[in-house]
Design an enzyme around this catalytic site. Structure first.
Site, mmCIF file in Angstrom:
data_model
loop_
_atom_site.group_PDB
_atom_site.id
_atom_site.type_symbol
_atom_site.label_atom_id
_atom_site.label_comp_id
_atom_site.label_asym_id
_atom_site.label_seq_id
_atom_site.Cartn_x
_atom_site.Cartn_y
_atom_site.Cartn_z
ATOM 1 C CG ASP A 1 -1.966 1.030 1.241
ATOM 2 O OD1 ASP A 1 -1.835 2.027 0.515
ATOM 3 O OD2 ASP A 1 -2.954 0.866 1.992
ATOM 4 C CG ASP B 1 -9.895 1.125 -10.212
ATOM 5 O OD1 ASP B 1 -10.870 1.685 -10.748
ATOM 6 O OD2 ASP B 1 -9.924 -0.060 -9.840
ATOM 7 C CG ASP C 1 -8.092 5.760 -20.003
ATOM 8 O OD1 ASP C 1 -8.292 5.760 -18.767
ATOM 9 O OD2 ASP C 1 -8.084 4.714 -20.687
ATOM 10 C CG PHE D 1 -4.145 -0.049 -21.986
ATOM 11 C CD1 PHE D 1 -5.125 -1.017 -22.104
ATOM 12 C CD2 PHE D 1 -4.439 1.101 -21.276
ATOM 13 C CE1 PHE D 1 -6.381 -0.836 -21.519
ATOM 14 C CE2 PHE D 1 -5.676 1.285 -20.686
ATOM 15 C CZ PHE D 1 -6.650 0.306 -20.811
#
Length: 274
Positions: A152, A175, A211, A250
């Site tokens: 973490d 995320d 994105d 990606f």
């Protein structure tokens, strides 16, 4: 830790085909990688809180497992929160250190490390295949300026780094937690920025990229409102992608589909009087 690519020879193992997933029958309590990253380095030492990441348990290829076993004792760092680390000792030199939170499979990290050997990169993630892949890339390309952190990043920042320890922070494609009820899990929040500011030297750059446009707008709002940071763009707003951040495969696929990628570059302002 020595700043060297040389590691002890790995014990002999059964031959395997590169890229083939590893399946190993372990006895109860046996660690997945005895000499590699721990499954939960911080354990229950710290309070439970909302996490900004979701651990993924993807299969590990034979090559990744081999790298984790051989290279982790030299190039790996388990984020256990039990000590304050000396970054000069970790890297074996006093070069500037940039923290990268979330590196995926590590291709972009390796390319940035190769392009800027005078900067050390402490790359943190919880994805075991990505950790092994980045170690493989670092060994293949002779990247002695990369260390891989497991665990973490919040615990690393809060418990294990000294004030003004870092010369930069990179958060690429975190995320987005798109559902509204999950927005509290997003990493870029005022509390996180306050913690990061305490570990960043004045003038250090925080570089974010995403994105997911709604998240980009939130990042811009939160960073723009934080008193410890200022936009490097005098006119404000998003920044063009800097040349040092590689365009990943990606990302390229997303751009081909019409996705918009936004970069944010903010500077840590001098410490305020308390």
């Amino acid at each position: 830790m020595a700043d060297s690519l040389n590691t002890p020879d790995a014990p002999p193992s059964a031959p395997h085909d590169p890229g083939v997933s590893v399946r190993h029958t372990r006895t109860r309590g046996e660690p997945r990688f005895p000499d590699g990253p721990r499954a939960d380095p911080a354990g229950s030492h710290f309070e439970r809180r909302i996490r900004s990441f979701q651990p993924r348990r993807s299969r590990v290829t034979a090559g990744q497992a081999d790298a984790l076993q051989r290279l982790w004792p030299t190039w790996g760092l388990d984020i256990d929160g039990q000590r304050v680390i000396d970054l000069g000792e970790l890297f074996g030199n006093d070069r500037p250190v940039v923290l990268e939170i979330g590196f995926g499979m590590g291709e972009a990290t390796a390319r940035m490390a190769a392009a800027d050997p005078g900067t050390n990169i402490l790359a943190v993630d919880v994805h075991t295949p990505g950790q092994g892949n980045l170690l493989n890339l670092a060994e293949r390309d002779g990247l002695s300026n990369v260390r891989v952190g497991n665990g973490d990043a919040i615990i690393l920042l809060r418990e294990m780094l000294r004030p003004d320890a870092l010369d930069g922070l990179r958060v690429y494609f975190p995320d987005p937690w798109p559902k509204k009820r999950h927005h509290k899990r997003r990493l870029i929040q005022p509390e996180f920025l306050t913690l990061a500011a305490a570990r960043l030297k004045p003038g250090a750059i925080v570089h974010c990229a995403t994105d997911w446009e709604p998240y980009a707008e939130q990042m811009l709002e939160v960073l723009g409102a934080h008193p410890d940071f200022e936009n490097t763009r005098a006119e404000g707003g998003f920044a063009p992608r800097p040349e040092f951040r590689p365009l990943t495969r990606f990302e390229g696929q997303g751009l081909d589909k019409g996705h918009v990628v936004n970069d944010l570059l903010f500077r840590r302002v001098p410490h305020r009087e308390r």
